[in-house]
Design a protein around this motif. Structure first.
Motif, short mmCIF file in Angstrom:
data_model
loop_
_atom_site.label_atom_id
_atom_site.label_comp_id
_atom_site.label_asym_id
_atom_site.label_seq_id
_atom_site.Cartn_x
_atom_site.Cartn_y
_atom_site.Cartn_z
N HIS A 33 0.84 -1.20 0.00
CA HIS A 33 0.00 0.00 0.00
C HIS A 33 0.88 1.26 0.00
O HIS A 33 1.89 1.32 0.71
N PRO A 34 0.52 2.28 -0.81
CA PRO A 34 1.33 3.51 -0.90
C PRO A 34 1.57 4.19 0.45
O PRO A 34 2.61 4.81 0.66
N ASP A 35 0.61 4.06 1.39
CA ASP A 35 0.80 4.68 2.70
C ASP A 35 1.96 4.05 3.47
O ASP A 35 2.62 4.71 4.28
N LYS A 36 2.19 2.75 3.22
CA LYS A 36 3.27 2.07 3.91
C LYS A 36 4.58 2.13 3.14
O LYS A 36 5.63 1.75 3.65
N ASN A 37 4.51 2.59 1.89
CA ASN A 37 5.71 2.67 1.04
C ASN A 37 5.77 4.03 0.34
O ASN A 37 5.69 4.10 -0.89
N PRO A 38 5.89 5.11 1.10
CA PRO A 38 5.91 6.44 0.48
C PRO A 38 7.11 6.62 -0.45
O PRO A 38 8.21 6.15 -0.16
N ASP A 39 6.83 7.26 -1.62
CA ASP A 39 7.88 7.56 -2.61
C ASP A 39 8.54 6.30 -3.17
O ASP A 39 9.67 6.36 -3.68
N ASP A 40 7.87 5.16 -3.09
CA ASP A 40 8.40 3.92 -3.64
C ASP A 40 7.60 3.57 -4.89
O ASP A 40 6.50 3.04 -4.82
N THR A 41 8.14 3.91 -6.06
CA THR A 41 7.41 3.70 -7.33
C THR A 41 7.22 2.23 -7.63
O THR A 41 6.20 1.84 -8.23
N ASP A 42 8.16 1.38 -7.21
CA ASP A 42 8.02 -0.05 -7.46
C ASP A 42 6.87 -0.63 -6.65
O ASP A 42 6.08 -1.43 -7.16
N ALA A 43 6.74 -0.19 -5.39
CA ALA A 43 5.63 -0.65 -4.56
C ALA A 43 4.30 -0.16 -5.12
O ALA A 43 3.30 -0.88 -5.11
N GLU A 44 4.27 1.06 -5.64
CA GLU A 44 3.05 1.62 -6.23
C GLU A 44 2.63 0.81 -7.45
O GLU A 44 1.46 0.51 -7.65
N ARG A 45 3.64 0.44 -8.27
CA ARG A 45 3.35 -0.37 -9.46
C ARG A 45 2.82 -1.75 -9.07
O ARG A 45 1.84 -2.24 -9.63
N ARG A 46 3.44 -2.37 -8.06
CA ARG A 46 2.98 -3.68 -7.60
C ARG A 46 1.56 -3.60 -7.03
O ARG A 46 0.74 -4.48 -7.23
N PHE A 47 1.27 -2.49 -6.32
CA PHE A 47 -0.06 -2.31 -5.73
C PHE A 47 -1.12 -2.26 -6.82
O PHE A 47 -2.18 -2.87 -6.71
N LYS A 48 -0.83 -1.55 -7.92
CA LYS A 48 -1.77 -1.47 -9.03
C LYS A 48 -1.94 -2.83 -9.71
O LYS A 48 -3.05 -3.20 -10.10
N GLU A 49 -0.84 -3.59 -9.87
CA GLU A 49 -0.92 -4.91 -10.49
C GLU A 49 -1.76 -5.86 -9.64
O GLU A 49 -2.55 -6.65 -10.16
#
Length: 379
Positions: A33-49
């Motif tokens: 989740h973006p809230d737990k991984n701020p400024d982490d584009t890879d985590a954001e991409r994985r979250f969307k996938e």
């Protein structure tokens, strides 16, 4: 880059149950989740996938299509694009079947009406909306490039003042028969291409087609509570038929964008809220803004543990075509303090020295069981 397999994305087998899918989704959604991984584009991409994979596999019809065709099942027309011939109209398996077997058997079902009129193709339009729009519903204006009836010839295809005439080859039937020995074969008339009519003086505006291409503006009503992947049919708003034939239909395929704070599961919403260690220990409260823009106060009792959920009844998504709503589940995430000052460190060390097993029963019980386990092994 090719898309990853949805089952691999969620870390489940192809035969995973609905419960296994939901469990895997929640675990991964919390992790990336973006809230737990701020400024982490890879985590954001994985979250969307993860969101995309779960939205597909939780729906039995989508899952069946994905199992059979893979990602190609959802790529027809492309994002925000249009596809002619969707669901029938001018083309498709039925026409292939008729071309092969209809010719041999001397008949078969025909898409054409009398007078050479043909039904227009169905069209597809992909629309992306926000979760807020899915919650409240909306009336959207879209522009669709399509074929409409030619005004110059009123759809006949013939120049104003003239009319189509019966084909002299097939005498208006659209088919011709040829005999060879004991066999008689019927096929589409080569002169009029099965229309039964020919135009000697075609309309200059539409070149005898009876329709022209134009962009139209349409109004689409999106009801509150609509789900990702829903298809809306607008009857008669597809491609105009040839020579005054009936129009096809327009299908709106809806997709809902992933939300920054909320994850949706049917009519229920889930949200991860981080709180401080002291708030979890001493108790407190915080405000949550729901999708309708209202604030709801959540009280945190003393000694709240990470992962605890609070249910806000009827604060989820509206249930389509009903007066009911789902619930909003707030899941607590406890944030450990960072960059402590010297005084803060001293106070925490003092607190730790004064702590007993009653303050941390879960961790004390775990390590007691572990010690007993290793003692048993050494005996």
């Amino acid at each position: 880059m090719a898309k990853a397999d949805f089952y691999e994305t969620l870390g489940v087998s192809k035969g995973a149950s609905e419960k296994d899918l939901k469990s895997a989704f929640r675990r991964l959604a919390m992790k990336y989740h973006p809230d737990k991984n701020p400024d982490d584009t890879d985590a954001e991409r994985r979250f969307k996938e993860i969101n995309e994979a779960y939205e597909t596999l939780k729906d039995p019809q989508k899952r069946a299509a994905y199992d059979q065709f893979g990602h190609a099942a959802f790529e027809q027309g492309g994002p925000g694009g249009f596809g002619g011939g969707f669901g029938g109209g001018a083309g498709g398996f039925s026409d292939i079947f008729e071309d092969i077997f209809g010719e041999m058997m001397g008949g078969g079902r025909s898409r054409r009406n009398s007078g050479g009129r043909e039904r227009g193709a169905d069209l597809r339009y992909n629309m992306e909306i926000t979760l807020e729009e899915a919650y409240a519903g909306k009336t959207a204006q879209i522009r669709v490039p399509t074929s409409i009836q030619c005004e110059e010839c009123s759809g006949s295809g013939a120049k104003p003042g003239s009319q189509p005439v019966n084909c002299t080859t097939c005498h208006g039937s659209g088919r011709v028969r040829a005999s060879q020995g004991f066999f008689s074969v019927e096929r589409t008339c080569p002169s009029c291409h099965g229309r039964g009519e020919t135009i000697s003086d075609p309309c200059s505006k539409c070149s005898g087609q009876g329709r022209v291409t134009e962009e139209r503006s349409l109004s689409v009503n999106i009801p509150a509570g609509i789900e990702d992947g829903t298809r809306i049919r607008l009857a008669g708003e597809g491609e105009a038929g040839l020579r005054s034939g009936p129009s096809g239909d327009l299908y709106i395929f809806l997709s809902v964008k992933p939300h920054e704070f909320f994850q949706r599961d049917g009519a229920d919403l889930y949200c991860i809220v981080p709180i401080s260690m002291t708030t979890a220990a001493l108790g407190g409260q915080f405000d949550v803004v729901t999708l309708d823009g209202a604030k709801t106060r959540v009280k945190v009792p003393e000694g709240t543990q990470a992962g605890r959920q609070f249910r806000l009844k009827s604060k989820g998504m509206p249930v389509l075509r009903s007066s009911h709503s789902g619930d909003l589940y707030i899941q607590i995430s406890i944030e450990t303090p960072q960059r402590l000052t010297k005084k803060q460190r001293e106070l925490l060390e003092e607190f730790e020295a004064l702590s007993s097993q009653d303050n941390n029963p879960e961790s004390h019980g775990f390590f007691s069981k572990m010690r007993h386990f290793f003692d048993t092994l050494s005996e």
